[in-house]
Design an enzyme around this catalytic site. Structure first.
Site, PDB file in Angstrom:
ATOM      1  N   GLU A 295       0.844  -1.202   0.000  1.00 46.31           N
ATOM      2  CA  GLU A 295       0.000   0.000   0.000  1.00 46.31           C
ATOM      3  C   GLU A 295       0.877   1.248   0.000  1.00 46.31           C
ATOM      4  O   GLU A 295       1.910   1.295   0.682  1.00 46.31           O
ATOM      5  CB  GLU A 295      -0.920   0.020   1.221  1.00 46.31           C
ATOM      6  CG  GLU A 295      -1.889  -1.154   1.302  1.00 46.31           C
ATOM      7  CD  GLU A 295      -2.894  -1.257   0.149  1.00 46.31           C
ATOM      8  OE1 GLU A 295      -2.760  -0.540  -0.863  1.00 46.31           O
ATOM      9  OE2 GLU A 295      -3.811  -2.093   0.267  1.00 46.31           O
TER      10      GLU A 295
ATOM     11  N   GLY B 189     -16.791   3.707  -1.748  1.00 47.79           N
ATOM     12  CA  GLY B 189     -15.817   4.338  -0.855  1.00 47.79           C
ATOM     13  C   GLY B 189     -15.347   3.378   0.234  1.00 47.79           C
ATOM     14  O   GLY B 189     -14.845   3.809   1.265  1.00 47.79           O
TER      15      GLY B 189
ATOM     16  N   ASP C 255      -5.072  -0.451  -8.610  1.00 50.19           N
ATOM     17  CA  ASP C 255      -6.482  -0.859  -8.631  1.00 50.19           C
ATOM     18  C   ASP C 255      -6.942  -1.228 -10.046  1.00 50.19           C
ATOM     19  O   ASP C 255      -7.608  -2.242 -10.258  1.00 50.19           O
ATOM     20  CB  ASP C 255      -7.375   0.287  -8.116  1.00 50.19           C
ATOM     21  CG  ASP C 255      -6.881   0.855  -6.789  1.00 50.19           C
ATOM     22  OD1 ASP C 255      -6.129   0.157  -6.097  1.00 50.19           O
ATOM     23  OD2 ASP C 255      -7.245   2.002  -6.472  1.00 50.19           O
TER      24      ASP C 255
HETATM   25  C1  GLA Z   1      -5.531   3.725  -3.706  1.00 53.81           C
HETATM   26  C2  GLA Z   1      -4.859   4.091  -5.030  1.00 53.81           C
HETATM   27  C3  GLA Z   1      -3.835   3.040  -5.399  1.00 53.81           C
HETATM   28  C4  GLA Z   1      -2.852   2.815  -4.270  1.00 53.81           C
HETATM   29  C5  GLA Z   1      -3.602   2.576  -2.976  1.00 53.81           C
HETATM   30  C6  GLA Z   1      -2.691   2.522  -1.794  1.00 53.81           C
HETATM   31  O1  GLA Z   1      -6.283   2.575  -3.827  1.00 53.81           O
HETATM   32  O2  GLA Z   1      -5.831   4.159  -6.050  1.00 53.81           O
HETATM   33  O3  GLA Z   1      -3.182   3.413  -6.586  1.00 53.81           O
HETATM   34  O4  GLA Z   1      -1.967   3.873  -4.195  1.00 53.81           O
HETATM   35  O5  GLA Z   1      -4.560   3.566  -2.708  1.00 53.81           O
HETATM   36  O6  GLA Z   1      -1.829   1.460  -1.939  1.00 53.81           O
END
Ligand code: GLA
Length: 464
Positions: free
Chosen positions: A48, A158, A223
């Site tokens: 993350e 969300g 994502d």
């Molecule tokens: C969100 C962003 C991703 C990534 C995550 C954290 O989901 O869209 O690109 O940076 O946060 O890992």
């Protein structure tokens, strides 16, 4: 797993969702859709806040996701409605040619006068596909193309499970299917096979562009990549230096264990500035260390001593000052200690990802040992999200602590943080006890009532 309980969010039955969405589409627009497309949300085992630093992420596509029923138009207009009760304000319209130039001539933004923020994700996706179609002939979009769209989702909006990327990627498939030579040559489910991994990678990059440039959220591509390139029964090992993926079987790990996501009910939204604020701290550290991305500071197979070496280099260069220059010229300076914590999070998270990649690829490890090793790293990842990235919040901490106390091998906050979901690894037999204890702990602490999702590594975006 007994998921009949109201506290469990079901992924639903795709065929049933398709037929009810088709019927509602006809009622709304007065004609049937050309098809229904689906894109999944994601859960991330580790990695993350490192995708935009070239780190490795270990996500999986979910069975839960977003469905779009759509029909083409020839007037360059998008008419769209979401059935998500918290967002539904009837049919919204966007004229795609009015997607305007922002203050910087090269940056296009849909104006904030648009009535509903979510429409930016859809309009932005078509805008980004148009740009991609200028490079790839088979993805060229007809000049006058527009569409009617009706949208529904089995993801909590969300909820930190990539509801935004699922919206972008499902709309993207609908647009590719209806507006491009590739889509017309491959009707229905044939498009799924025609979309090679390489093309899917290009579409993921376009969806990411829509989110960064249109919505203004600093997403790093994790994502969209897993939504378009995931695989049933597998985790993706995604190297964000070049977005290459390896698909690692999750079957051993999930023989006796299950992944459960817990939606805390505290919504997060990437566009609200907190995410970008954390990212700016880590970019200030990057600038100080003189690299293009933080992953370049570590060797191919990094360990904790490599992290320590980078941190001492940071200390030497930062000196005694309280602040570091902002990564953006002219913006206020950043707190030095906070930048160091963001750096430490990113580096240790990258090391954890490389270790996890090793465990999940090791055929000699038995399932129980894999679960224990994976679980320990998940919980360590949570501590780092809480103490170093500082993106966790009380409900997520309660959930993780309770799960681990009740015997979960590992648990962590996933996604961007400041809201969203936690991911728990549980022995199959312990799921009911652990989720029951989590629900009680949230109630006692006065947090919102959590909702649970069984996480099954699933196939990527497709025609339904
Ligand atoms: C969100 C962003 C991703 C990534 C995550 C954290 O989901 O869209 O690109 O940076 O946060 O890992």
């Amino acid at each position: 797993m007994d998921t009949d309980d109201a506290a469990w969010l079901s992924p639903g039955d795709a065929a049933e969702i398709r037929s009810s969405l088709t019927a509602q589409f006809a009622e709304e627009f007065g004609h049937g859709p050309a098809g229904v497309w689906f894109a999944p949300g994601r859960a991330n085992l580790n990695g993350e806040h490192v995708d935009f630093h070239g780190g490795r992420c270990l996500p999986m596509a979910l069975a839960h996701g977003t469905y779009v029923a759509a029909a083409p138009r020839t007037d360059g207009m998008l008419y769209m409605r979401t059935l998500e009760p918290s967002l539904d304000a009837g049919v919204q319209q966007v004229c795609i040619s009015e997607v305007t130039s922002g203050p910087d001539a090269d940056v296009h933004t849909i104006t904030d006068e648009q009535p509903c923020g979510w429409t930016k994700y859809v309009g932005g996706t078509l805008w980004a596909l148009r740009a991609l179609g200028e490079e790839i002939d088979e993805l060229a979009v007809d000049e006058s193309f527009g569409a009617d769209l009706l949208i529904t989702s089995t993801l909590p909006v969300g909820g930190g499970l990539s509801s935004s990327a699922a919206l972008e990627c499902s709309a993207m498939l609908a647009f590719v299917a209806m507006a491009t030579p590739l889509g017309r040559a491959n009707p229905g489910a044939a498009l799924d096979a025609a979309l090679t991994d390489e093309l899917r990678a290009r579409l993921a990059a376009a969806c990411m562009r829509a989110e960064v440039e249109m919505v203004g959220a600093g997403t790093g591509g994790l994502d969209q990549t897993v939504s378009l390139r995931g695989r049933a029964g597998h985790l993706l090992s995604l190297d964000c230096r070049d977005f290459t993926v390896e698909r690692l079987p999750a079957t051993g790990l999930l023989a006796d264990h299950r992944f459960v996501a817990v939606d805390t009910g505290q919504a997060h939204w990437l566009g609200d500035g907190q995410f970008d604020d954390r990212r700016a701290d880590s970019e200030a550290a990057m600038r100080l260390l003189g690299v293009e991305r933080l992953r370049n500071l570590l060797p191919e197979r990094p360990g904790t001593s490599d992290v320590a070496a980078v941190l001492s280099r940071f200390d030497e260069r930062a000196g005694d000052g309280e602040t570091l220059p902002s990564p953006v010229d002219g913006a206020p300076a950043r707190d030095r200690a906070a930048c160091r914590r963001r750096l430490r999070h990113a580096l240790t998270e990258m090391v954890r990802s490389e270790e996890l990649h090793g465990f999940l690829s090791d055929e000699e490890l038995d399932a129980e040992s894999t679960a224990m090793l994976v679980g320990n790293l998940m919980t360590a990842g949570h501590a780092s999200m809480r103490d170093e990235a500082e993106v966790s919040f009380p409900a997520a901490n309660t959930i993780v602590e309770t799960a681990v106390e009740k015997g979960s091998p590992g648990a962590r906050l996933i996604g961007g943080g400041f809201g969203g979901s936690a991911l728990l690894l549980c022995r199959a037999d312990d799921v009911a006890t652990i989720t029951g204890a989590v629900a009680s702990a949230c109630e006692e602490a006065g947090h919102q009532t959590p909702r649970f999702l069984e996480i099954t590594p699933s196939d990527p975006a497709r025609a339904v």
